[in-house]
Design a protein around this motif. Structure first.
Motif, PDB file in Angstrom:
ATOM      1  N   VAL A  63       0.871  -1.175   0.000  1.00 13.89           N
ATOM      2  CA  VAL A  63       0.000   0.000   0.000  1.00 13.89           C
ATOM      3  C   VAL A  63       0.911   1.229   0.000  1.00 13.89           C
ATOM      4  CG1 VAL A  63      -1.743   1.300   1.279  1.00 13.89           C
ATOM      5  CG2 VAL A  63      -1.821  -1.198   1.267  1.00 13.89           C
ATOM      6  N   VAL A  64       0.810   2.064  -1.032  1.00 13.10           N
ATOM      7  CA  VAL A  64       1.687   3.239  -1.119  1.00 13.10           C
ATOM      8  C   VAL A  64       0.937   4.540  -0.856  1.00 13.10           C
ATOM      9  CG1 VAL A  64       3.310   2.095  -2.667  1.00 13.10           C
ATOM     10  CG2 VAL A  64       1.467   3.486  -3.645  1.00 13.10           C
ATOM     11  N   ALA A  65      -0.388   4.497  -0.919  1.00 15.47           N
ATOM     12  CA  ALA A  65      -1.172   5.690  -0.592  1.00 15.47           C
ATOM     13  C   ALA A  65      -2.590   5.291  -0.238  1.00 15.47           C
ATOM     14  CB  ALA A  65      -1.189   6.677  -1.755  1.00 15.47           C
ATOM     15  N   VAL A  66      -3.164   6.071   0.667  1.00 13.94           N
ATOM     16  CA  VAL A  66      -4.579   5.974   1.007  1.00 13.94           C
ATOM     17  C   VAL A  66      -5.209   7.253   0.484  1.00 13.94           C
ATOM     18  CG1 VAL A  66      -6.242   5.827   2.901  1.00 13.94           C
ATOM     19  CG2 VAL A  66      -4.020   4.705   3.107  1.00 13.94           C
ATOM     20  N   TYR A  67      -6.334   7.138  -0.207  1.00 12.77           N
ATOM     21  CA  TYR A  67      -6.967   8.357  -0.694  1.00 12.77           C
ATOM     22  C   TYR A  67      -8.412   8.452  -0.251  1.00 12.77           C
ATOM     23  CZ  TYR A  67      -9.115   5.607  -4.500  1.00 12.77           C
ATOM     24  OH  TYR A  67      -9.835   4.692  -5.229  1.00 12.77           O
ATOM     25  N   HIS A  68      -8.895   9.697  -0.123  1.00 16.19           N
ATOM     26  CA  HIS A  68     -10.323   9.927   0.089  1.00 16.19           C
ATOM     27  C   HIS A  68     -10.668  11.301  -0.451  1.00 16.19           C
ATOM     28  CE1 HIS A  68      -8.922  11.964   3.787  1.00 16.19           C
ATOM     29  NE2 HIS A  68     -10.119  12.543   3.872  1.00 16.19           N
ATOM     30  N   SER A  69     -11.964  11.559  -0.519  1.00 17.76           N
ATOM     31  CA  SER A  69     -12.414  12.823  -1.109  1.00 17.76           C
ATOM     32  C   SER A  69     -13.020  13.728  -0.044  1.00 17.76           C
ATOM     33  CB  SER A  69     -13.452  12.552  -2.201  1.00 17.76           C
ATOM     34  OG  SER A  69     -14.599  11.931  -1.653  1.00 17.76           O
ATOM     35  N   HIS A  70     -12.961  15.008  -0.325  1.00 10.86           N
ATOM     36  CA  HIS A  70     -13.664  16.026   0.454  1.00 10.86           C
ATOM     37  C   HIS A  70     -14.629  16.716  -0.501  1.00 10.86           C
ATOM     38  CE1 HIS A  70     -10.572  16.632   3.981  1.00 10.86           C
ATOM     39  NE2 HIS A  70     -11.140  15.439   3.977  1.00 10.86           N
ATOM     40  N   PRO A  71     -15.908  16.299  -0.481  1.00 14.07           N
ATOM     41  CA  PRO A  71     -16.855  16.836  -1.467  1.00 14.07           C
ATOM     42  C   PRO A  71     -17.060  18.344  -1.359  1.00 14.07           C
ATOM     43  CG  PRO A  71     -17.726  14.830  -0.476  1.00 14.07           C
ATOM     44  CD  PRO A  71     -16.500  15.204   0.314  1.00 14.07           C
ATOM     45  N   THR A  72     -17.010  18.888  -0.156  1.00 14.50           N
ATOM     46  CA  THR A  72     -17.356  20.310  -0.004  1.00 14.50           C
ATOM     47  C   THR A  72     -16.334  21.100   0.808  1.00 14.50           C
ATOM     48  OG1 THR A  72     -18.665  19.786   1.965  1.00 14.50           O
ATOM     49  CG2 THR A  72     -19.853  19.851  -0.132  1.00 14.50           C
ATOM     50  N   SER A  73     -15.147  20.536   1.004  1.00 11.78           N
ATOM     51  CA  SER A  73     -14.135  21.272   1.786  1.00 11.78           C
ATOM     52  C   SER A  73     -12.770  21.156   1.104  1.00 11.78           C
ATOM     53  CB  SER A  73     -14.092  20.734   3.226  1.00 11.78           C
ATOM     54  OG  SER A  73     -13.779  19.363   3.229  1.00 11.78           O
ATOM     55  N   PRO A  74     -11.826  21.977   1.531  1.00  7.14           N
ATOM     56  CA  PRO A  74     -10.494  21.959   0.909  1.00  7.14           C
ATOM     57  C   PRO A  74      -9.769  20.623   1.140  1.00  7.14           C
ATOM     58  CG  PRO A  74     -10.786  23.916   2.280  1.00  7.14           C
ATOM     59  CD  PRO A  74     -11.942  23.002   2.571  1.00  7.14           C
ATOM     60  N   PRO A  75      -8.746  20.337   0.334  1.00  4.60           N
ATOM     61  CA  PRO A  75      -8.022  19.059   0.443  1.00  4.60           C
ATOM     62  C   PRO A  75      -7.005  19.052   1.577  1.00  4.60           C
ATOM     63  CG  PRO A  75      -7.131  20.326  -1.368  1.00  4.60           C
ATOM     64  CD  PRO A  75      -8.269  21.145  -0.816  1.00  4.60           C
ATOM     65  N   VAL A  76      -7.488  19.346   2.768  1.00  3.31           N
ATOM     66  CA  VAL A  76      -6.631  19.448   3.948  1.00  3.31           C
ATOM     67  C   VAL A  76      -7.160  18.459   4.994  1.00  3.31           C
ATOM     68  CG1 VAL A  76      -5.872  21.017   5.772  1.00  3.31           C
ATOM     69  CG2 VAL A  76      -6.174  21.872   3.441  1.00  3.31           C
ATOM     70  N   PRO A  77      -6.274  17.737   5.686  1.00  5.30           N
ATOM     71  CA  PRO A  77      -6.730  16.728   6.653  1.00  5.30           C
ATOM     72  C   PRO A  77      -7.612  17.317   7.758  1.00  5.30           C
ATOM     73  CG  PRO A  77      -4.378  16.485   6.233  1.00  5.30           C
ATOM     74  CD  PRO A  77      -4.804  17.765   5.578  1.00  5.30           C
ATOM     75  N   SER A  78      -8.683  16.610   8.081  1.00  9.07           N
ATOM     76  CA  SER A  78      -9.530  16.993   9.203  1.00  9.07           C
ATOM     77  C   SER A  78      -8.989  16.327  10.472  1.00  9.07           C
ATOM     78  CB  SER A  78     -10.967  16.533   8.948  1.00  9.07           C
ATOM     79  OG  SER A  78     -11.020  15.115   8.957  1.00  9.07           O
ATOM     80  N   LYS A  79      -9.530  16.734  11.616  1.00 12.70           N
ATOM     81  CA  LYS A  79      -9.111  16.091  12.875  1.00 12.70           C
ATOM     82  C   LYS A  79      -9.413  14.601  12.829  1.00 12.70           C
ATOM     83  CE  LYS A  79      -9.297  20.010  15.989  1.00 12.70           C
ATOM     84  NZ  LYS A  79     -10.316  20.950  16.477  1.00 12.70           N
ATOM     85  N   LYS A  80     -10.567  14.233  12.238  1.00 10.81           N
ATOM     86  CA  LYS A  80     -10.922  12.812  12.136  1.00 10.81           C
ATOM     87  C   LYS A  80      -9.953  12.067  11.233  1.00 10.81           C
ATOM     88  CE  LYS A  80     -15.813  12.659  13.234  1.00 10.81           C
ATOM     89  NZ  LYS A  80     -17.154  12.869  12.710  1.00 10.81           N
ATOM     90  N   ASP A  81      -9.504  12.733  10.162  1.00 10.04           N
ATOM     91  CA  ASP A  81      -8.530  12.094   9.269  1.00 10.04           C
ATOM     92  C   ASP A  81      -7.262  11.742  10.041  1.00 10.04           C
ATOM     93  OD1 ASP A  81     -10.240  12.358   7.119  1.00 10.04           O
ATOM     94  OD2 ASP A  81      -9.281  14.194   6.384  1.00 10.04           O
TER      95      ASP A  81
END
Ligand SMILES: [Zn+2]
Length: 147
Positions: free
Chosen positions: A82-100
């Motif tokens: 596994v070299v990367a994990v990806y997910h989307s942010h439908p309505t927010s910037p591409p910055v990690p959230s606290k939950k991330d």
């Protein structure tokens, strides 16, 4: 200190990730990219979309355990990492959230976030670790050898 690498992402994989992100709106999408770890530059070779079990729009993702397990097993069976994990942010910037940050897959694996906030998909890469995150480096690659 985990090994930090630059990720090379073939255009077709990026396109598929963006299409998955758009298709799963308003929910977040998620998945894994496989390749071979070890060098300063790592190339993604295959994409393994995962089922988002959270199903709550826009705020979080939770990889469905069976799909995560199946993808992980398939990646190992193919002799890949596994070299990367990806997910989307439908309505927010591409910055990690606290939950991330709290649900980080691994300090050793790059995190990619695709934002659909504006009309143009924007992807940024991050290293997540306990208590924070740092930008990671990625770039496009050609499609040679991509499955
Ligand atoms: Zn997120």
């Amino acid at each position: 200190m985990p090994n930090r690498y630059k990720l090379l992402l073939p255009q077709t994989l990026f396109q598929a990730m963006v299409e998955q992100a758009a298709a799963e709106r308003p929910n977040e999408c998620c998945g894994l990219l496989a390749g071979t770890l070890g060098g300063a530059v790592v190339r993604a070779m295959r994409r393994f979309p995962l089922v988002n079990a959270a199903k709550t729009p826009a705020t979080e993702y939770l990889s469905e355990p069976r799909s995560m397990f199946a993808a992980d097993r398939a990646i190992r069976a193919a002799g890949l990492d596994v070299v990367a994990v990806y997910h989307s942010h439908p309505t927010s910037p591409p910055v990690p959230s606290k939950k991330d940050i709290a649900s980080n897959y691994s300090d050793w694996v790059m995190n990619l976030i695709i934002s659909l906030e504006s009309g143009q998909p924007e992807m940024r890469a991050w290293w997540l670790f306990e208590g924070g995150f740092e930008p990671a480096e990625w770039g496009f690659a050609d499609d040679n050898g991509v499955e």
